[in-house]
Write an enzyme that holds these catalytic residues in place. Structure first.
Site, mmCIF file in Angstrom:
data_model
loop_
_atom_site.group_PDB
_atom_site.id
_atom_site.type_symbol
_atom_site.label_atom_id
_atom_site.label_comp_id
_atom_site.label_asym_id
_atom_site.label_seq_id
_atom_site.Cartn_x
_atom_site.Cartn_y
_atom_site.Cartn_z
ATOM 1 N N ASN A 155 3.155 6.991 5.059
ATOM 2 C CA ASN A 155 2.855 5.568 4.929
ATOM 3 C C ASN A 155 3.149 4.832 6.235
ATOM 4 O O ASN A 155 2.381 3.976 6.681
ATOM 5 C CB ASN A 155 3.693 4.938 3.812
ATOM 6 C CG ASN A 155 3.351 5.461 2.430
ATOM 7 O OD1 ASN A 155 2.270 6.010 2.211
ATOM 8 N ND2 ASN A 155 4.277 5.304 1.506
ATOM 9 N N GLY A 196 8.545 -1.319 2.689
ATOM 10 C CA GLY A 196 9.485 -0.963 3.753
ATOM 11 C C GLY A 196 8.871 -0.026 4.774
ATOM 12 O O GLY A 196 9.138 -0.131 5.980
ATOM 13 N N ASP A 197 8.027 0.889 4.303
ATOM 14 C CA ASP A 197 7.345 1.811 5.214
ATOM 15 C C ASP A 197 6.396 1.053 6.140
ATOM 16 O O ASP A 197 6.314 1.338 7.338
ATOM 17 C CB ASP A 197 6.555 2.859 4.424
ATOM 18 C CG ASP A 197 7.418 3.635 3.448
ATOM 19 O OD1 ASP A 197 8.612 3.810 3.727
ATOM 20 O OD2 ASP A 197 6.897 4.063 2.399
ATOM 21 N N ALA A 198 5.675 0.091 5.570
ATOM 22 C CA ALA A 198 4.747 -0.709 6.367
ATOM 23 C C ALA A 198 5.499 -1.540 7.407
ATOM 24 O O ALA A 198 5.063 -1.669 8.555
ATOM 25 C CB ALA A 198 3.918 -1.615 5.463
ATOM 26 N N GLY A 250 6.518 0.727 10.137
ATOM 27 C CA GLY A 250 5.352 1.095 10.929
ATOM 28 C C GLY A 250 4.920 -0.005 11.874
ATOM 29 O O GLY A 250 4.565 0.257 13.038
#
Length: 349
Positions: free
Chosen positions: A73, A302-304, A307
């Site tokens: 992700n 949170g992954d976004a 990133g």
């Protein structure tokens, strides 16, 4: 800051993690939480008692299938910001339709899939139970936990590692892949590159404390949310569990590459994001809240955010701008179903 679209752009992000197909459920999710004794806002590895959930969801409900896995992700979110061809992602998958779905999602979003294919084992899956604004993640790693360091040492992947300037390792990978994580981490430190690491879930610093402690000396950037930071504090006997104190503590830990300060980013949902830089500073950045009715699904937010931060960092943006891009991608993600970003791409930098 303008994005460099020059085809000769050399900075590349190499990410490593557990590739998973997300099986997302809203209707019937509460019943499944109770049946399998899962928590509404949590992430766990599936035990023997959880194994029937995947077939139950597939055959009795109408789930949404999405490309997932926290590290993957993050890789796709970074690719949303970076020039095309800048992101490579590796992890282990089976030789099946789930893996095909993951490859197609990555290709669509500009991420190069550099998977290790494990024959005779299915691609991992994550059952995502959505209740209101909460999501419970129950993961069956399957092929993902069979990743071997030999894949990193193959000529093809070794070249991709050599070409990369930045690396990202998700905390979930440490449940089985410490040797591989350290292989990448040691290369990053010795070559004066940049390694980002995400705590990923409270159970990682709780139950995989030794693995986390072995990797953090190599980490130039560490991500976590407030729950993960608190779990880290508890497992390390830190009395003050405030985000600022934990960020400062991790930022000041010994560092293999002592030539640059460690950056620690602690997100707190709609509350301020805390960033500590070595022993020099700790700064809070406000988050622009979304209206409740605009929030569709918090899975992958949170992954976004990580990133977006990493991508801006790769492009040389100052820390406040990295935080801002992370916040933008996190906000965009939670307005989608599952860990996705809107297309056509929106300008974020």
């Amino acid at each position: 800051m303008a994005i460099n679209n020059n085809l000769e752009y050399k900075s590349k992000l190499f990410a490593i993690g557990n590739p998973l197909l997300d099986i997302s459920v809203t209707e019937g999710a509460q019943q499944l939480l109770e049946q399998y004794k899962l928590k509404a806002n949590d992430a766990i590895l599936a035990g023997e008692e959880h194994q029937p959930i995947y077939e139950q969801v597939r055959t009795t409900l109408s789930p949404l299938y999405l490309a997932g896995g926290a590290g993957q992700n993050t890789a796709r979110a970074a690719s949303y910001v970076l020039p095309e061809g800048s992101v490579v992602y590796t992890g282990a998958v089976g030789n099946d339709n789930f893996a095909k779905t993951l490859r197609e999602a990555n290709e669509k979003e500009g991420v190069e899939s550099a998977y290790q294919v494990v024959e005779g084992t299915s691609t991992g899956a994550c059952c995502v139970l959505i209740t209101g604004h909460d999501r419970s993640l129950c993961t069956n790693l399957a092929a993902a936990e069979k990743f071997t360091v030999d894949h990193l040492r193959s000529a093809e992947i070794k070249q991709k590692i050599e070409e990369a300037s930045h690396f990202y390792i998700g905390g979930f990978f440490l449940t089985h892949g410490l040797e591989s994580a350290l292989e990448v981490a040691k290369h990053s430190a010795s070559a004066d590159k940049t390694l980002a690491f995400n705590l990923s879930a409270p159970f990682i610093p709780q139950f995989f404390k030794d693995q986390v402690d072995q990797l953090i000396p190599y980490a130039d950037i560490v991500f976590g949310n407030e729950s993960e930071a608190e779990a880290y504090a508890q497992s390390h006997g830190i009395a003050d569990t405030s985000a600022k104190n934990i960020a400062q503590h991790i930022a000041s830990l010994p560092k293999t590459n002592s030539g640059k300060d460690r950056i620690v980013v602690i997100t707190q949902g709609a509350q301020e994001t805390v960033v500590a830089i070595g022993t020099k500073s700790v700064t809070s950045y406000p988050v622009t809240p979304l209206a409740k009715d605009a929030i569709v699904d918090t899975n992958g937010a949170g992954d976004a955010t990580a990133g977006g931060f990493v991508a801006a960092f790769v492009l040389g943006s100052p820390i406040p701008e990295c935080v801002e891009v992370g916040h933008k991608l996190g906000a965009m993600c939670i307005q989608q179903n599952g860990p996705q970003l809107p297309y056509p791409k929106q300008k974020v930098l």
